[in-house]
Design a protein around this motif. Sequence first.
Motif, PDB file in Angstrom:
ATOM      1  N   UNK A   1       0.829  -1.204   0.000  1.00  0.00           N
ATOM      2  CA  UNK A   1       0.000   0.000   0.000  1.00  0.00           C
ATOM      3  C   UNK A   1       0.864   1.255   0.000  1.00  0.00           C
ATOM      4  N   UNK A   2       0.363   2.319  -0.572  1.00  0.00           N
ATOM      5  CA  UNK A   2       1.053   3.596  -0.511  1.00  0.00           C
ATOM      6  C   UNK A   2       0.824   4.195   0.874  1.00  0.00           C
ATOM      7  N   UNK A   3       1.873   4.778   1.441  1.00  0.00           N
ATOM      8  CA  UNK A   3       1.792   5.340   2.780  1.00  0.00           C
ATOM      9  C   UNK A   3       1.992   6.851   2.734  1.00  0.00           C
ATOM     10  N   UNK A   4       1.119   7.550   3.453  1.00  0.00           N
ATOM     11  CA  UNK A   4       1.241   8.997   3.574  1.00  0.00           C
ATOM     12  C   UNK A   4       0.875   9.369   5.008  1.00  0.00           C
ATOM     13  N   UNK A   5       1.856   9.868   5.749  1.00  0.00           N
ATOM     14  CA  UNK A   5       1.600  10.219   7.133  1.00  0.00           C
ATOM     15  C   UNK A   5       1.588   9.032   8.074  1.00  0.00           C
ATOM     16  N   UNK A   6       1.975   7.870   7.567  1.00  0.00           N
ATOM     17  CA  UNK A   6       2.101   6.650   8.377  1.00  0.00           C
ATOM     18  C   UNK A   6       3.489   6.086   8.130  1.00  0.00           C
ATOM     19  N   UNK A   7       4.242   5.877   9.196  1.00  0.00           N
ATOM     20  CA  UNK A   7       5.615   5.393   9.050  1.00  0.00           C
ATOM     21  C   UNK A   7       5.624   3.936   8.615  1.00  0.00           C
ATOM     22  N   UNK A   8       6.499   3.615   7.642  1.00  0.00           N
ATOM     23  CA  UNK A   8       6.524   2.240   7.148  1.00  0.00           C
ATOM     24  C   UNK A   8       6.966   1.240   8.204  1.00  0.00           C
ATOM     25  N   UNK A   9       7.678   1.702   9.257  1.00  0.00           N
ATOM     26  CA  UNK A   9       8.084   0.757  10.290  1.00  0.00           C
ATOM     27  C   UNK A   9       6.940   0.439  11.253  1.00  0.00           C
TER      28      UNK A   9
END
Length: 217
Positions: free
Chosen positions: A128-136
């Motif tokens: 999923x594309x993440x915006x404002x959510x840290x990938x970790x």
Amino acid sequence: MAQIKRTTVIVASAMVALTACAPAGYDGANSSAAEPVAVAAAEPTASVEPEASASPGAPAAEQAPPPANVQLTDQLVGKKVARMGNVVLDQDGFILYRFDKDSADPPSSNCVDKCAQVWPPALTDGNPQLQGVSDDKVGTVTRQDGTRQITIGGWPVYRYIGDKKPGQWKGQAVGGTWFVVDPNGKKNLTCLPTGTPKAVAPPAAGGANSGGSDYTY
């Protein structure tokens, strides 16, 4: 695109309110036109520890592509909204929730069957594309049907069919166990309704909400 951490867990087969605070259109504890019901989460019958060898680049034979008819959550957007504060939205602008009867360590989802009809899991193909959510903070958990559900901070996340429009949070504090999730996976308790709301009924075969159910959370 962010690469989700490949943490695979095989899941089992199956508050008192502080302030009157709710989105526009919220009707309080009895917000459902049909008889409010909630759905029991099954007790886990088996669990498997995450594979130590799992890594973003490692192949996973058990992670088959999702079926063509499965709706995927292909974007997570962390943002601040009026009154509620920090939330996570999907690509359609719907707010996501977490369930107290799930587990984050290890991640596991105990909302299946009719529960999952009321609270559809946020499913993914892993990217999923993440915006404002840290990938970790983002991972996955494998459900009993083989689909992969997104986790935030280890907690599986869901939509709520009682939210009819993007930006609503009618699922907040439902049953005292469902809460809006923030971008770190924590419960957002900024805005709680008066009383303990009941969930809407699972949809009937024809698509409308059904009433008269004995299921409870």
